[in-house]
Motif scaffolding. Structure first.
Motif, mmCIF file in Angstrom:
data_model
loop_
_atom_site.group_PDB
_atom_site.id
_atom_site.type_symbol
_atom_site.label_atom_id
_atom_site.label_comp_id
_atom_site.label_asym_id
_atom_site.label_seq_id
_atom_site.Cartn_x
_atom_site.Cartn_y
_atom_site.Cartn_z
ATOM 1 N N PRO A 11 -4.647 9.640 -9.428
ATOM 2 C CA PRO A 11 -3.685 8.547 -9.226
ATOM 3 C C PRO A 11 -2.964 8.203 -10.523
ATOM 4 C CG PRO A 11 -5.934 7.705 -9.183
ATOM 5 C CD PRO A 11 -6.034 9.199 -9.314
ATOM 6 N N ASP A 12 -1.791 7.582 -10.368
ATOM 7 C CA ASP A 12 -1.077 7.101 -11.544
ATOM 8 C C ASP A 12 -1.748 5.822 -12.056
ATOM 9 O OD1 ASP A 12 -0.236 4.981 -9.907
ATOM 10 O OD2 ASP A 12 1.830 5.693 -9.753
ATOM 11 N N SER A 35 -1.211 3.758 -2.354
ATOM 12 C CA SER A 35 -2.564 3.559 -2.880
ATOM 13 C C SER A 35 -3.622 3.465 -1.782
ATOM 14 C CB SER A 35 -2.609 2.285 -3.721
ATOM 15 O OG SER A 35 -2.230 1.168 -2.930
ATOM 16 N N ASP A 36 -3.219 3.327 -0.527
ATOM 17 C CA ASP A 36 -4.148 3.202 0.596
ATOM 18 C C ASP A 36 -3.965 4.420 1.492
ATOM 19 O OD1 ASP A 36 -5.090 2.676 3.249
ATOM 20 O OD2 ASP A 36 -5.086 0.533 2.829
ATOM 21 N N ALA A 62 0.809 -1.216 0.000
ATOM 22 C CA ALA A 62 0.000 0.000 0.000
ATOM 23 C C ALA A 62 0.845 1.270 0.000
ATOM 24 C CB ALA A 62 -0.932 0.006 1.205
ATOM 25 N N ASP A 64 -1.087 2.871 -11.665
ATOM 26 C CA ASP A 64 -1.110 1.789 -10.677
ATOM 27 C C ASP A 64 -2.012 2.114 -9.479
ATOM 28 O OD1 ASP A 64 0.717 0.212 -12.157
ATOM 29 O OD2 ASP A 64 2.394 1.375 -11.318
ATOM 30 N N GLY A 65 -2.695 3.248 -9.548
ATOM 31 C CA GLY A 65 -3.607 3.629 -8.470
ATOM 32 C C GLY A 65 -2.958 4.370 -7.318
ATOM 33 N N ASN A 66 -1.715 4.803 -7.496
ATOM 34 C CA ASN A 66 -0.990 5.503 -6.432
ATOM 35 C C ASN A 66 -1.152 7.009 -6.524
ATOM 36 O OD1 ASN A 66 0.391 3.201 -5.226
ATOM 37 N ND2 ASN A 66 1.485 3.094 -7.177
ATOM 38 N N LEU A 67 -1.214 7.628 -5.377
ATOM 39 C CA LEU A 67 -1.141 9.082 -5.266
ATOM 40 C C LEU A 67 0.203 9.435 -4.644
ATOM 41 C CD1 LEU A 67 -4.698 9.801 -3.834
ATOM 42 C CD2 LEU A 67 -3.898 10.308 -6.152
#
Length: 133
Positions: free
Chosen positions: A85-86, A111-112, A23, A88-91
């Protein structure tokens, strides 16, 4: 820890990069040590404001940051988070602090939101405990 040359010869600068999986993927910590707390305070505002619009080579072209919520209170604290987010779902969460003579920027990729918040708080607490006054 990397010790890049500081832009100002009166400063000591260091960069640390931590990589993981899950995460919270990465944390990057940049520390600039100023000769006095007053000098650090004078530099904190302009640096924190500049982080609102990061250069394209920092997070990629077209990246926009929005105001975030600081997770730790120091002598100075500003936070931002990427608007989208990118792939891959990351901020990217950006925290800028002024702690004594130090101006510190922490980038946390994750991501979490709850897991990222926990890491951000822990990093800030440890840095504040070690920052020279």
């Amino acid at each position: 820890m990397l010790r890049p040359p500081a832009l100002d010869p009166q400063l000591d600068a260091a960069v640390a990069i931590y990589a993981g999986s899950g995460a919270v993927g990465n944390v990057r910590v940049e520390v600039s040590l100023h000769p006095t707390a007053e000098a650090a305070s004078a530099q904190f505002g302009p640096i924190a404001e500049a982080l609102k619009n990061p250069p394209p080579d920092l997070f990629g072209p077209g990246t926009v940051q929005t105001e975030g919520q600081p997770v730790y209170q120091a002598e100075g604290a500003r936070s931002y988070v990427t608007a989208r987010p990118d792939r891959d779902g990351n901020l990217v969460y950006t925290d800028a602090y002024r702690m004594g003579r130090a101006v510190i920027i922490v980038y946390t990729l994750g991501s979490d939101a709850d897991a990222v918040r926990s890491v951000r708080e822990g990093v800030a607490r440890r840095l504040d405990g070690r920052a020279p006054r």
